[in-house]
Design an enzyme around this catalytic site. Structure first.
Site, PDB file in Angstrom:
ATOM      1  N   ASP A 182       0.858  -1.188   0.000  1.00 16.42           N
ATOM      2  CA  ASP A 182       0.000   0.000   0.000  1.00 16.42           C
ATOM      3  C   ASP A 182       0.897   1.243   0.000  1.00 16.42           C
ATOM      4  O   ASP A 182       1.694   1.433   0.918  1.00 16.42           O
ATOM      5  CB  ASP A 182      -0.897  -0.028   1.245  1.00 16.42           C
ATOM      6  N   THR A 220      -2.943   5.534  -4.058  1.00 20.31           N
ATOM      7  CA  THR A 220      -1.858   6.247  -3.354  1.00 20.31           C
ATOM      8  C   THR A 220      -0.502   5.978  -4.005  1.00 20.31           C
ATOM      9  O   THR A 220       0.395   6.806  -3.938  1.00 20.31           O
ATOM     10  CB  THR A 220      -1.805   5.811  -1.873  1.00 20.31           C
ATOM     11  N   THR A 221      -0.357   4.806  -4.633  1.00 20.97           N
ATOM     12  CA  THR A 221       0.893   4.502  -5.350  1.00 20.97           C
ATOM     13  C   THR A 221       0.904   5.236  -6.687  1.00 20.97           C
ATOM     14  O   THR A 221       1.893   5.876  -7.044  1.00 20.97           O
ATOM     15  CB  THR A 221       1.010   2.975  -5.579  1.00 20.97           C
ATOM     16  N   ASP A 231      -8.993   0.200   1.968  1.00 22.56           N
ATOM     17  CA  ASP A 231      -8.918   0.666   0.578  1.00 22.56           C
ATOM     18  C   ASP A 231     -10.188   0.310  -0.190  1.00 22.56           C
ATOM     19  O   ASP A 231     -10.695   1.113  -0.971  1.00 22.56           O
ATOM     20  CB  ASP A 231      -7.693   0.059  -0.130  1.00 22.56           C
TER      21      ASP A 231
END
Length: 535
Positions: free
Chosen positions: A69, A102-103, A403
């Site tokens: 994550d 988020t990546t 998520d």
């Protein structure tokens, strides 16, 4: 120290009009870009997509975290340079806004910084680059909205597809068939037909070590983190429960930390013990007088929340006791159970109690769990019981569930889906390149650089899946040029296919938010020309 413009640079950027800044501002910009593209970008790039790598993180306390994550990885990175910290904050901002991607947002920002660096070397002014990037970002969001598919919250299948896609890139991807329906059911219970957001604080995940992730379930009622206190043999099951939530201690009062009381007479000692017992008995009788038969006690720091004497009295009065309720759980429990927290024994009355059909402690897959079911006047809250064979798996299960919950919340905020697998990025990149041809001067070059930078997502997806990125992205461009705008990278089969038929979808908000936030961060870094440290 800008380099002389390349021969292919626009005529406007060559010769006397080329932007050639003084040494220090250029060095500061370069330093910021190198720092931002360094540690944060390199750390998360390899963990993008379903075939991404996982990271093993050891915290300062010696705890171990295994995750892919982006937000969790970046939170653990000791970023020293301010520009690198900005990328860590960027990932956190995406986590708050969308909860997923988020990546992607950090990978995108790193690629845009590379594009901006090339533009600076061609002698284009940073303000022009920043303004062009902002315009390109607005255009990209417009193009993404055009290709999105509107959905209805009643359409559970679409919500499930989006949640499953999010879970497929996690370590716990093989359990997506268990976790995705839980995430969808939890959010849709809280969302009404016209609600524009869902507060995820109303969804509580209770983690218990035992069983496997398949034992994770959505509980109809409330699950507690704590267990029933049975040291003196109190009840563990109460029907027609009347639940009290107290914030005072059921133990004998103690002097302040600075003071001590010395007693050297046995009669006085007996009197103190007797008074203490009488004090506790009176409190327990008042609790019973209010018809309370289940007592939740807040955790106490200065003295014991409850001692053995008061537990013995409560057992005789047939009251089930749960202690060490955390301060931050109080609001959730009072909302869920319909009871009011009481801070003083004198204020403990029947109207402050919550009502439920059953409170019992059961053993579920080897772990003791306290469930409260059949709650009357129940608030709009949801409890999820997460199970796992060890704490590492359990932590990752919670992050993955969070998520998935965020993805479904995104669809409540902005009710539209787009394809995944790098399809939207290539589509937007093509349209921006075509739009760049209609522009003039330096802006056209900046738009083209922005369009090329978006290709980092499909390129990285292909790289992480062990495919040939050049061949895959060229084939992808070709398919999109032929009009297949849903063509994307199928990393499981290692080829290009219609990604919607593979049910790889994501919320529109995740992509638009990633593009907007990464562009803002890059523009902010471009406009910095000095770095001052205060003492």
């Amino acid at each position: 120290m800008a380099a002389i413009a390349a021969p292919t640079a626009p005529a406007a950027a060559v010769g006397p009009q080329a932007f050639n800044d003084k040494g220090k501002p250029m060095e500061v910009r370069r330093s910021n870009m190198v720092a931002a593209k360094g540690n944060p970008f390199d750390a998360v790039r390899t963990s993008l997509g379903p075939r991404g790598m996982d990271k093993m993180i050891q915290t300062s306390k010696g705890e171990l975290i295994i995750t892919n994550d982006g937000a969790t990885i970046l939170k653990s990175i000791q970023a020293l340079h301010p520009a690198a910290k900005m990328l860590v904050d960027l990932s956190a901002a995406q986590d708050v806004e969308a909860g997923d991607g988020t990546t992607s947002v950090v990978v995108l920002a790193g690629s845009l910084l590379g594009a901006a660096e090339k533009m600076l070397q061609k002698g284009i002014h940073p303000t022009i680059i920043a303004e062009s990037f902002q315009k390109a970002s607005a255009k990209a969001v417009e193009y993404l909205t055009e290709i999105s598919t509107p959905i209805n919250l009643e359409d559970k299948t679409s919500l499930l597809r989006a949640a499953t896609t999010s879970l497929n890139s996690k370590i716990v991807s093989q359990y997506s068939s268990t976790l995705a329906p839980i995430a969808v059911a939890a959010v849709t219970r809280l969302a009404t037909h016209d609600s524009s957001n869902v507060d995820l604080r109303d969804i509580r995940i209770v983690k218990k070590v035992g069983g496997t992730i398949e034992d994770t379930e959505l509980v109809d009622g409330v699950v507690l983190n704590q267990n029933v206190v049975t040291t003196v043999g109190g009840p563990t099951r109460i029907e027609k429960a009347k639940i009290g939530l107290i914030q005072f201690q059921l133990s004998a009062p103690k002097p302040d930390m600075d003071n001590t009381v010395v007693i050297n007479d046995y009669r006085q000692m007996d009197k103190v013990i007797k008074e203490g017992r009488q004090y506790l008995l009176n409190m327990c009788k008042k609790i019973k007088k209010a018809n309370c038969n289940v007592l939740l006690i807040q955790k106490s720091i200065l003295r014991d929340a409850v001692d053995d004497i008061s537990l013995t009295f409560l057992k005789r009065l047939n009251i089930l006791v749960v202690k060490d309720v955390e301060r931050d759980e109080i609001e959730f429990l009072s909302k869920s159970l319909g009871c009011k927290p009481v801070a003083d024994i004198e204020a403990f009355t029947e109207d402050k109690l919550g009502y439920a059909d059953l409170v019992e402690e059961t053993t579920h897959a080897g772990a003791k769990v306290v469930r409260i079911t059949g709650v009357k006047n129940r608030g709009r809250t949801v409890s999820i019981l997460a199970m796992g064979s060890n704490s590492l798996v359990l932590e990752e299960c919670e992050r993955s569930l969070h998520d998935a919950l965020c993805v479904v919340r995104c669809l409540v905020k902005k009710r539209a889906l787009i394809a995944g697998g790098g399809a939207p990025e290539i589509h937007v990149s093509r349209l921006l390149s075509q739009y760049a041809h209609t522009l003039k001067g330096m802006e056209a070059y900046c738009f083209q650089a922005y369009a090329d930078a978006l290709e980092v997502i499909p390129t990285t997806l292909a790289e992480n899946a062990g495919l040939n990125p050049i061949a895959i992205v060229t084939e992808l461009r070709n398919r999109h040029a032929l009009g297949e705008r849903n063509a994307g990278i199928n990393v499981r089969k290692g080829l290009i296919s219609n990604i919607l038929e593979e049910e790889v979808v994501q919320p529109l908000l995740v992509s638009t938010s990633a593009i907007e936030l990464s562009t803002e961060t890059v523009c902010l870094l471009l406009k910095i020309d000095d770095y001052v440290q205060t003492r």
